[in-house]
Write an enzyme that holds these catalytic residues in place. Structure first.
Site, PDB file in Angstrom:
ATOM      1  N   PRO A  56      10.475 -28.583  22.128  1.00 17.44           N
ATOM      2  CA  PRO A  56      10.902 -29.752  21.651  1.00 17.44           C
ATOM      3  C   PRO A  56      10.737 -31.082  22.617  1.00 17.44           C
ATOM      4  O   PRO A  56      10.831 -31.142  23.566  1.00 17.44           O
ATOM      5  CB  PRO A  56      12.449 -29.638  21.416  1.00 17.44           C
ATOM      6  N   GLU A  57       9.861 -31.889  21.599  1.00 22.32           N
ATOM      7  CA  GLU A  57       9.537 -33.250  22.313  1.00 22.32           C
ATOM      8  C   GLU A  57      10.379 -34.621  21.800  1.00 22.32           C
ATOM      9  O   GLU A  57      11.440 -34.072  21.321  1.00 22.32           O
ATOM     10  CB  GLU A  57       8.134 -33.486  21.991  1.00 22.32           C
TER      11      GLU A  57
ATOM     12  N   LYS B 268      13.721 -36.437  26.031  1.00 23.33           N
ATOM     13  CA  LYS B 268      13.997 -35.182  25.842  1.00 23.33           C
ATOM     14  C   LYS B 268      15.432 -34.696  26.248  1.00 23.33           C
ATOM     15  O   LYS B 268      15.799 -33.733  25.827  1.00 23.33           O
ATOM     16  CB  LYS B 268      12.833 -34.197  26.375  1.00 23.33           C
TER      17      LYS B 268
ATOM     18  N   ASN C 174       3.660 -31.757  25.333  1.00 19.46           N
ATOM     19  CA  ASN C 174       2.327 -31.387  25.252  1.00 19.46           C
ATOM     20  C   ASN C 174       1.535 -31.706  23.851  1.00 19.46           C
ATOM     21  O   ASN C 174       0.288 -31.845  24.074  1.00 19.46           O
ATOM     22  CB  ASN C 174       2.138 -29.792  25.413  1.00 19.46           C
TER      23      ASN C 174
ATOM     24  N   ARG D 277      -0.839 -27.353  31.948  1.00 14.95           N
ATOM     25  CA  ARG D 277      -0.569 -27.549  30.585  1.00 14.95           C
ATOM     26  C   ARG D 277      -1.701 -27.582  29.597  1.00 14.95           C
ATOM     27  O   ARG D 277      -2.601 -28.777  30.108  1.00 14.95           O
ATOM     28  CB  ARG D 277       0.642 -28.533  30.000  1.00 14.95           C
TER      29      ARG D 277
END
Ligand SMILES: [Zn+2]
Length: 258
Positions: free
Chosen positions: A2-3, A55, A171, A248
């Site tokens: 979740p961003e 976040k 990401n 990432r």
């Protein structure tokens, strides 16, 4: 993962269910929280606000107590009408807040802590967060200041993920933002101008705000998780490679991102 858009969306849904409504029950089903006595400490307190910074999500109770949550990779917030089936197993619930009409549930939450407002204000990790890209008063100059204080040999894609530079990007939006602005995510910060860095966040902000309105799920990506597929702009194959200390995956088009 979740961003920021997903967390802002969750904050709205949680707030709509809890603010101005009597809390009838609070449960912390995991043994880790058994000694924390949150149900007793929060008994009879109303929720006065629910907000997000990047976040991080905060449920603010009357009497100066705040629940702080971060979902990391796998956590989720659920808001359900009473009696409705939950999207995840009850065994994965870390926090359940009940009103007469709703159950608000945090699942698989690795970061969940109750703090006084004074501590929330002085917490070093929270104070270190960069400006929230989705805040009403998002401050571009503060973002640039933080970015220039960072290691200038770092790739822009990696630096965008660092929540001390800018809070809220994960990401997926990292790769999409670099693509939308036509900037190679591997370029060192020293080779990225202020205007280019701002171009990325100006592309992302309206899209992430719109996504937060839709529930915080990114849809129709251009490069994210499209390895080997044609770039929507030039047709070259989208590439993917791990970036930064956390490795990432970054997705980009080597032809149209200079
Ligand atoms: Zn391309």
């Amino acid at each position: 993962m979740p961003e920021g858009d997903a967390i802002h969306s969750a904050a709205r849904r949680v707030g709509a269910a809890l603010i101005g409504t009597k809390i009838v029950d609070i449960e912390t089903p995991q043994p880790r929280h058994a000694l924390d006595r949150w149900p007793e400490r929060l008994e009879g307190r109303a929720v006065r606000a629910v907000d997000a910074h990047g976040k991080h999500l905060f449920i603010r109770f009357d009497g100066g107590l705040t629940l702080h949550s971060h979902l990391r990779m796998r956590g989720a917030w659920g808001v359900y009408e009473r009696g409705r089936r939950w999207r995840r197993s009850p065994r994965r619930a870390w926090l359940v807040i009940r009103t007469a009409e709703h159950e608000v549930v945090q699942f698989d939450g690795p970061v969940l802590e109750l703090m006084t407002d004074a501590r929330a204000r002085s917490d070093r990790r929270l104070a270190a967060l960069g400006p929230d890209l989705l805040a009403d008063d998002f401050d571009e100059s503060r973002f640039l200041t933080r970015l220039r204080e960072d290691d200038q040999t770092r790739g822009i894609g990696d630096a965008l993920l660092d929540q001390r530079n800018l809070a809220g990007i994960g990401n997926a939006w990292k790769s999409e933002g670099c693509f939308l602005a036509g900037i190679n995510p591997w370029r060192r910060l020293s080779e990225v101008s202020d205007e280019e860095a701002l171009a990325i966040v100006r592309e992302l902000r309206p899209r992430m705000l719109a996504s937060a309105e839709r529930g915080g799920r990114i849809v129709g990506t251009s490069v994210f998780e499209r390895t080997g597929l044609p770039c929507p702009r030039c047709g070259a194959r989208v590439r993917a490679r791990g970036q930064g200390d956390d490795n990432r995956t970054t997705y980009w088009c080597a032809r149209c991102q200079a």
